[in-house]
Design an enzyme around this catalytic site. Structure first.
Site, short mmCIF file in Angstrom:
data_model
loop_
_atom_site.label_atom_id
_atom_site.label_comp_id
_atom_site.label_asym_id
_atom_site.label_seq_id
_atom_site.Cartn_x
_atom_site.Cartn_y
_atom_site.Cartn_z
N CYS A 19 39.82 58.55 49.51
CA CYS A 19 40.50 57.48 48.88
C CYS A 19 39.94 56.81 47.66
CB CYS A 19 40.59 56.52 50.12
SG CYS A 19 41.41 57.29 51.59
N GLY A 66 36.85 56.95 57.34
CA GLY A 66 36.15 57.89 57.09
C GLY A 66 36.67 58.68 55.98
N CYS A 67 37.69 57.86 55.18
CA CYS A 67 38.31 58.95 54.33
C CYS A 67 37.31 59.43 53.17
CB CYS A 67 39.37 57.94 53.76
SG CYS A 67 40.52 58.80 52.36
N GLY A 68 37.53 60.61 52.87
CA GLY A 68 36.43 61.12 51.86
C GLY A 68 37.06 61.26 50.51
#
Length: 276
Positions: free
Chosen positions: A112, A108-110
């Site tokens: 990267c 769920g990296c917003g």
């Protein structure tokens, strides 16, 4: 579609004793978002409510302004992940080439993979004034999240994002191993149901980072409430976006970091305050 929860064998060391057994844990899957045949992002997430996720992500990223601009959406289960295959009108698709990114990031990296600092900290949309809320309404709203998290009740390992209104209570709630994904899923659900977002609050079981504020602003909610603390950049972004940022919401109260005028209580001074 894949089951969002798996039961696995494990050993447990408790009370100086080793025992066997099983535990329910959340599934984590690679989710590829593609537009008109090209991959835009690959996120790790929970394989549930994926139509909401695809639509909410598209709205949060500014790829579309309405779900109606997505001509078709197919969810394709592959050997090593799931592809959320979307087709847009040609004019919309051509704009993607200007800001396309390829992400292979953690859960769920917003941010990267974004290759521009300006894009990462882009100004959030400015929300409408909307309605105000009492401290009791905020406490009631945040207390209502836990009983409505079936995956977290079973696994204790996922985040939730919810939308609450005084008239209806929890209107929608979505879960995911990634907090950004949960909020995108919520955005997609609200947009498809055409919920008037100026009348309610976004509720988060996670900390508040800048991209969570950006996504809440895209939803159009005037108030966001989180159980954990915000980052300094999130506070600045919420201030600029006109969002009332309430955080560290616990059973004994909460703290207001921006736009406290939406909280109907004479006990709250303008600025940061604690409500017991």
């Amino acid at each position: 579609m894949r089951d969002p929860v798996r039961t696995v064998e494990r050993l447990a060391w408790r009370d100086a004793r080793l025992s066997g057994g099983t535990r329910a844990i959340p599934e984590e899957t690679a989710l590829a978002l593609t537009y008109n045949g090209g991959t835009y992002a690959v996120m790790m997430g929970t394989p549930q409510n994926l139509d909401d996720f695809a639509i909410g992500f598209s709205l949060s990223e500014g790829i579309v302004q309405s779900p109606d601009e997505i001509a078709s959406l197919d969810i394709v289960d592959l050997d090593n992940g799931i592809e959320l295959r979307m087709w847009l009108a040609e004019d919309k698709a051509s704009r993607l080439s200007e800001r396309r990114r390829h992400i292979a990031g953690p859960t769920g990296c917003g941010l990267c993979g974004i290759d521009s600092i300006t894009e990462a900290v882009r100004p959030a949309a400015v929300v409408a004034k909307g309605r105000s809320f009492s401290p009791r309404e905020i406490m009631t709203a945040i207390a209502n999240i836990s009983p409505l998290q079936p995956i977290n009740i079973e696994t204790r390992a996922v985040h939730a994002a919810a939308f609450w209104t005084p008239a209806a209570g929890i209107v929608a709630l979505r879960e995911d191993v990634g907090r950004h994904n949960a909020l995108d899923k919520l955005a997609g659900a609200l947009a498809q149901a055409k919920v008037p977002t100026s009348e309610g609050m976004v509720l988060l079981t996670s900390r508040v980072s800048v991209e969570m504020v950006q996504k809440t602003a895209a939803i159009g909610a005037p108030v966001m409430v989180a159980v954990s603390a915000p980052t300094a950049l999130a506070v600045r972004m919420a201030e600029a976006a006109g969002i009332t940022l309430v955080a560290i919401a616990r059973t004994d109260g909460f703290e207001v970091f921006t736009h406290a005028d939406r909280i109907n209580s004479a006990a709250i001074a303008q600025g940061t305050a604690h409500v017991a």
